[in-house]
Design an enzyme around this catalytic site. Structure first.
Site: not given
Ligand code: GAL
Length: 688
Positions: A158, A311
């Site tokens: 990110e 994710e």
């Molecule tokens: C994202 C990040 C992850 C984790 C996740 C939690 O923004 O890439 O590492 O922190 O959020 O929701």
């Protein structure tokens, strides 16, 4: 229509898995890999991102490296046929690095260096950081370039950028020199005579300048360019180390400070992180449409090539406020929605909940209880079962006849122009909200949409919707003209074509850069009403019965003159009552609709339905859908896979077209009408 190559070239299946951080457990639970691999099999998970935050373990002290622990993990995963997306660890620098090289830590706008340890808090200009990242990436590449588990590189995490340190300021000045060549050009482009801001020396330029809209806009562009440069640097180091696996980086929805469109060419596959806040106490169609919009944007970033949901949360992120659990079925809805809109997989953050740290309560596939007998684990396994039946979809895409323009350049120009959108009645990101308001009708009619930046190729589309296209980059107005001349239908809306690429207002009447002629109108003034003010759009044209009536309008109302355009609706109140609020102009073989105000969503629905009917745009089921239902399809040219999802609260009936439809999961033939319960997804296959 051809299929695109699979997301992982040697793996023509849907990816399923997530972020995996076994290093958090290796010491305390020595058989953690065995436990996890058993659970991965049970849940149908096959693909994991590994090593994202592992730099401190690879290099616990400067120049002392340890990779054996990762060898073990990768060997075990390879033996279990698990695909690995191996991360470059730049998202979190080791503690020694923060201490020894304070210049790597970001400096905020006020000039204060942010020394509190965390992650993703480095400066992209820092020479020592670039060196260190290059070094660790090369070492990883040398070691794992032929490792059978490693199928792709997951570059950093990110990317975002907010540093204002001296190195960044210097880099900004250098960037400006390349862009403008001379200070004279820059002074002109930024209109620096305003408040006496003109520059005689490059060293006088400060990105914190509050006076110059052009400076603010260029600073945002520079920061994205810096990220692209860093991304290239990371990938180059992997290539120097001999790695040939493709590379991706996970983007962050519509994050305000990074123009993700600019990253698309540098990565092999588009990846996105998505954490919707579902209300789940009523129809969630607005949330659903808003998520589909982002997914469509991701699919459009490489011309329709599938992307991957990198994710997502199988349960609830701890940072949701409040962290309301996903109701039964909701995780499946969310994940299938991504697949429906072009994702070739579903990956979660995270595989296993850690015991400590800021994210110890963040939803995960494996909960602290440590076994598979949980609701979330069962949900994930069901998703795994479904994905296993969707392998034929890998590489397929969605042909759209409609394109939307969504551009960070426009968003930033609006954000950096005082008095346009950032005050009282309209929320800060009014641009995105406006674009989504126009997108919603297409979502609810089941009409596929591509989402493009303003400097894209429009020629393949029949309808182009570019709401609030405030900034016109060079060439955009001409491209719109050509599109319409050749028979396209274009929809524009208030605050269109007001500034050029330097954030300077066009002279000669809005919309500028020739759009005045294209639209057949002249926008003279813009009113911004107070919440208590009344305004409406009065539509009386009998040719469009569904649009007739008075529709609430505002707070933004442009006052315009028709200069050849036909007036379809007028304002009903204020001193400009009776003047045009909606116009249509024939131009070449096409036409332009111009909506001068924000208006009731039902009117927008009616307007876009009218356009859909006029252009006979393809709908997923051939007809309109019941409220709350999302519908789209993917195709390889021979088959079509139709996704029907009910985000509403009532069971609905959906009429299918006359082709035979087969339920992909049960294998049964489905007859029309199809019954769809709330929070239910059905995936049907039919001939193209
Ligand atoms: C994202 C990040 C992850 C984790 C996740 C939690 O923004 O890439 O590492 O922190 O959020 O929701």
């Amino acid at each position: 229509m051809q299929k695109y190559p699979p997301f992982l070239s040697s793996f023509p299946k849907m990816a399923h898995g997530g972020d995996y951080n076994p290093e958090q457990w290796l010491e305390s639970v020595p058989d953690i890999l065995d436990q996890d691999i058993r659970l991965m099999r049970l849940s149908g998970c096959n693909t994991f991102s590994v090593g994202i935050f592992s730099w401190a373990r690879y290099e616990p002290r400067e120049g002392e490296f340890s990779f054996e622990w990762m060898d073990r993990i990768l060997d075990r995963l390879a033996a279990a046929d698990v695909n690995v997306l191996l991360a470059t660890p730049s998202a979190a620098m080791p503690a020694w690095m923060r201490q020894k090289y304070p210049e790597i830590s970001r400096v905020n706008r006020d000039g204060v260096r942010e020394l509190q340890p965390g992650r993703m808090d480095h400066c992209f200009s820092s020479r020592v950081f670039r060196e260190k990242v290059g070094d660790i990436n090369r070492r990883l590449a040398e070691r794992y370039r032929t490792h059978p588990a490693v199928k792709m590189w997951h570059i950093s995490n990110e990317y975002q950028s907010l540093c204002h340190c001296e190195q960044c300021v210097e880099a900004f000045r250098a960037w400006l020199r390349t862009k403008y060549g001379t200070l004279e050009n820059l002074n002109r482009a930024w209109w620096t005579s305003f408040w006496g801001q003109s520059f005689q020396d490059w060293g006088e330029i400060n990105p914190r300048n509050r006076a110059l809209d052009g400076s603010k806009l260029d600073w945002k562009r520079f920061q994205t360019d810096q990220i692209v440069d860093f991304l290239k640097h990371e990938i180059a180091a992997l290539r120097e180390g001999g790695a040939t696996q493709p590379a991706t980086t996970n983007m962050m929805s519509l994050w305000p400070t990074v123009n993700f469109q600019r990253l698309a060419d540098t990565v092999d596959v588009i990846a996105d992180d998505c954490y919707p806040v579902w209300k789940q106490n009523g129809r969630d169609e607005q949330t659903a449409a808003s998520i589909s919009f982002v997914h469509d944007l991701r699919r459009s970033m490489k011309g329709g090539r599938p992307w991957v949901l990198m994710e997502s949360c199988p349960s609830v992120p701890q940072w949701h406020n409040p962290p309301k659990l996903k109701r039964p079925g909701m995780a499946r809805m969310e994940m299938m929605q991504a697949v429906a809109h072009g994702s070739d997989g579903v990956l979660y953050f995270q595989w296993r909940k850690g015991r400590g740290g800021h994210e110890k309560y963040h939803g995960a596939v494996v909960d602290h209880v440590g076994h598979e007998h949980t609701r979330v684990f069962r949900d994930v396994s069901e998703i795994g079962n479904t994905l296993a039946k969707l392998d034929d979809l890998v590489g397929t895409t969605t042909p759209a006849e409609v394109a939307f323009v969504y551009d960070w350049e426009v968003r930033w120009a609006l954000e950096t122009s005082a008095g346009v959108l950032k005050d009282s009645a309209v929320e800060d990101d009014a641009y995105t909200e406006t674009v989504k308001a126009h997108y919603f009708p297409y979502w609810s009619m089941g009409v596929p949409v591509d989402v493009l930046e303003s400097r894209a190729e429009f020629s393949g589309y029949r309808l182009l919707v570019a709401p609030r296209l405030y900034l016109l980059l060079p060439g955009v107005a001409d491209a719109l003209k050509t599109f319409v001349e050749n028979g396209g239908t274009l929809v524009l809306s208030a605050y269109c074509g007001q500034v050029n690429e330097s954030n300077l207002c066009f002279t000669g009447g809005w919309p500028g850069d020739g759009l005045r002629e294209l639209c057949g109108i002249w926008v003279e003034e813009t009113d911004r009403l107070l919440p208590e003010d009344q305004q409406n759009l009065t539509f009386a044209d009998p040719r469009f019965p569904a649009l007739q009536g008075e529709w609430s309008a505002g707070p933004l109302c442009e006052i315009l003159h028709a200069e050849g355009a036909e007036v379809l609706a007028t304002y009903g109140a204020q001193f400009y009552a009776g003047t045009p609020a909606l116009t249509r102009n024939a131009f070449g073989k096409g036409e332009v609709w111009y909506l001068a105000t924000d208006v009731d969503p039902d009117f927008l629905l009616g307007l876009h339905r009218e356009l859909k009917n006029r252009l006979k745009l393809r709908q997923t089921t051939g007809t309109d859908l019941p409220p709350g239902v999302g519908a789209t399809w993917r195709t390889d040219g021979e088959s079509e896979w139709v996704f029907l999802q009910n985000f509403g609260t009532d069971s609905v009936e959906i009429s299918l077209d006359s082709r035979p439809h087969r339920d992909v999961e049960s294998g049964e033939t489905v007859s029309s009408p199809l019954h769809l319960k709330p929070v239910e997804t059905r995936i049907l296959q039919r001939k193209a």
